[in-house]
Structure formats: C-alpha cells, structure tokens
Enzyme design. Sequence first.
Site, PDB file in Angstrom:
ATOM      1  N   ASP A 115       0.843  -1.195   0.000  1.00 49.64           N
ATOM      2  CA  ASP A 115       0.000   0.000   0.000  1.00 49.64           C
ATOM      3  C   ASP A 115       0.877   1.244   0.000  1.00 49.64           C
ATOM      4  OD1 ASP A 115      -1.989   1.876   0.262  1.00 49.64           O
ATOM      5  OD2 ASP A 115      -2.191   1.594   2.437  1.00 49.64           O
TER       6      ASP A 115
ATOM      7  N   ARG B  70     -10.863  -0.366   3.641  1.00 49.02           N
ATOM      8  CA  ARG B  70     -12.309  -0.444   3.865  1.00 49.02           C
ATOM      9  C   ARG B  70     -13.061  -0.651   2.554  1.00 49.02           C
ATOM     10  NH1 ARG B  70     -12.038   5.299   6.643  1.00 49.02           N
ATOM     11  NH2 ARG B  70     -10.026   4.353   7.088  1.00 49.02           N
TER      12      ARG B  70
ATOM     13  N   LYS C 132       1.657   7.924   0.477  1.00 44.09           N
ATOM     14  CA  LYS C 132       2.192   7.977   1.837  1.00 44.09           C
ATOM     15  C   LYS C 132       3.570   8.642   1.834  1.00 44.09           C
ATOM     16  CE  LYS C 132       0.011   3.650   3.363  1.00 44.09           C
ATOM     17  NZ  LYS C 132      -0.745   4.153   4.528  1.00 44.09           N
TER      18      LYS C 132
END
Length: 488
Positions: A257, A338, A264
């Site tokens: 990720d 999610r 990030k």
Amino acid sequence: MLQITFSPENLPQGGALALLVAEGQAPSAFFKAVDDATQGALARAAKADDFSGKDGVVTTILAPGAGFERIVLVGVGKADAFGPKEAEKAGSLAASALNRSEKANIALGGLPHAAHVALGATLGAYHFSLYRSVPAEDKKHALASVVVLSADPAKAEAAWPAQAAVARGVILTRDLVTEPANVLNPIEFAERITTLRSLGLEVEVLDRAAMEKLGFGALLGVAQGSDNEPRTVIMRWNGGKKDDAPLAFIGKGVTFDCGGISIKPAAGMEEMKGDMAGAAAVTGLMAALAGRKAQVNAVGIVGLVENMVSGNAQRPGDVVRSASGQTIEVLNTDAEGRLVLADVLWYARERFAPKLMVNLATLTGAIVVSLGHEYAGLFSNNDELATALTQAGAATGDKLWRMPMGKEYDALIKSDIADMKNIGGGRAGGSITAAQFLRRFVGETPWAHLDIAGTAWLDKGKYGQPKGATGFGVRLLNDFVRTQHEKA
C-alpha cells in the site's frame, strides 16, 4: 517449524536445559536433581541473581557442569495461576533463551500444560531467514528441536497435534506478513493459499473477470492502479453438520500500500508490505482449523490487491459502486482497506448467510494512537459476539479492547454526491468512522471488526516474542471457535 518430542521428567544427559520454576514454592525434585548434578550451581546462581520464580524473569547459567552447556531458569509466577497462556509464555521465553543451541530440553518441574509449553517454544523459536545468503551462519537461531520433559508425556503427546496445527497457522501467518511485496503479490498469495487444499480446505479463486461480474467496484477501484492483478480467495472448511451455517472470517489483503495517489510519506513505507496481515491471519486460522480437524463449518475470504500509483490509478473524488449497490465517494485513496472489505463482507453475507462474520484488517493508524501496540481495536454490532471475542483474546494473549460505535458517527461519512464517503472529516475518531463505514455492508448479521494495525507487527522484539510479524489473530480466533462453536 521446531521439532517437538515429549519425555518423562528424567535428568537429561547434558546439553541445553530450561527449567520452569514457580514462585514461592520449594524447589522441585527435578530442580534438586539438576542442582546435585551440577554441584549446587543452580542454587548458587538463583541466589546470586535473586531469582525467585517471578513471572517472566529468566536467569541463565553458562557451563554449569555435568555436561550442560547452559541451564536457563524461567520464572512462571504462582503455580496456582499457571494456565495455558502462562505455559505458552514460559515455553516461548525458554526457547528464546536457548535459541543458540541446536537441541534443547524444557523441564516443567511438575507443572501442567506441557503441550502449551511446546506451542510457546515453537513460536518463541520462530525466525525468517529465507532471503539470507548463508542461513547456517545465523547462530542466533540455531534451535531446531526441543524435548519437553513432563510428568505425563503421554497426555502431552495426545494434546500436541491440535496445538501443532495452531503453531503452523501462526507461523504461516508470520511468514506471509514477512514476505517482501515483490514476491508476495496478490496472485502469488492466492497460489500459496491453494496449497492448503492438502489439509482438506476447499479453495476457490476469483479473478478480475469474476469480480467484475459480481460488481466488486470498490475492491477493483483500489486495484486498478497496479500491474499486479487482484484476487479474491474463498477457503471453506466443512467440519460441522452439513446444514449448519458457517462462521465467516474476512481479511484485508493489500499486499503493498503506497497510498495510491494520496501517496504515503517515504519514511516507513516499506512497512506497507504488511498491509495484508488481516488476510494472512485468516489464512493461518483456516489452516489451523483444518489441521486440527475442527468440528465446525467455517469460511475464510480474503480480498487481495495492490494499491499503487499509475496513470490508471483511482483518483481522489472518484465515485465507485460497491457489490451491495451502495455508492462510495473516494476522498482519500489511502483509505483503501475499507473499500476492499466492503465488497468482500457483502459477498460473504450474500453467498454464505453465515452465523456471524469477523473481519481482520490493518485498517487505521488512528487505532495505534488510541491503543498502542498492546491491544487490537474491537468494533461490533453484537454484544454477545464482542464479549466472546474479548474473552478469547484474554485467554490467548491476543488482547482486544472494545471501541464505541453509534449512528452519531455516520454524519462524519456522509457524502454530498454518493451514499457515503470513505473517510470522515479530519482526524477525529478515524478508527470509529472506518468501522461505521464497514457496518453498512454487514446488514443484521452478527459482526465484529478487528483493527490490528498496532498488533500485527513489532518493531522491537520482546523476550519470547521475536521482532517482526506476530501472527496476531490466529490463536484468538481458534480459541473463539473452539470454546464457543465446537461440540463439547
């Protein structure tokens, strides 16, 4: 995995030895025998180190005589409080202290739960050296076999296969989380799961085309920026009655990720290879259930994707349609887990009509701010399920802390143009709004969400718990299944 055997509590012929010692009790007959053989070295060392058997205290005696290369005294606390969890901790401490020896003995000194001591030793000796060019030179991890010396080795032998299955499940989970993302992409992860058919698991793999047909718009939106194709894998264990509804366990499997376009920071991004720890835990759990022939029907489903940046990556502001038909405005592409779970939870509910659903995910940094690294966050729509999971966590050491939920938080994920947005407003209640988001895809099915972002990995090892992947969730959920849903 560590080779384990069980033998009567007789004095071994030298080598490495760990001896479990209870606090406040007179020395056991075995302690006295070893002390006599070493001409009082144990008693002298215990006195010099003020060793009293206090829980977690370890004293090592090097070259004590009688052919022993080292003897380790492991304090276990009060004997009347020595249960399975304490036995696992003691075994783990012993193995950690003896890990430079190729072979070792662990003596219980009359204490019970030998199979749990062996489980702890197996997990305490864990290390991952697949990519070391000369693994044999890793002298810190030489331990390969342990003989557990107990008063009733036959009882321990009978109990060990079930514990060994759990150990293999935890080790499988740790291995998966530790693998680098250039090796363990979604397709490779799925292929490794298919090898578990040898345990009796039914394994079904959904490719992109199958997921498109099912309407997995939320999951596929996360995956669209990566060259590595997504997969959803369904594992089934049919150990219960034919018509019993299964228990469903769902895992987030983001094999890497980077945050997508909401990228990030570079510092620490390498840790995002472990953003599939929830899927790894579900895989390890299903392997454990099959390995010990659990008398229950269970289904494990993992959504496997890679969240990357490219010209085709999902953009902040995109709207996707989930398998449930509900639409989601994606305000932050780094709130991707999610989205994966939204489709998989709905699919599990619709296809299997499970008795309950538990999902595991390294979902939010907010849960680490709330609970640190000692507890995973527990969110649930069912008090009975939440209580049972909390009790299993306390029994196994995979500790849970229940967090609040409520319709008041729904306003934070209200979208102006879709049914919901994937993040709340600002930093407030980030782990709670994530749980509120997931709740919209489970209906009335009893459900629990375990946010394991703070517990899946240790940056610094503890005595008895190696640094790195913890395998959090496997023992917890195995105990939950065993105590709550299998025949007495």
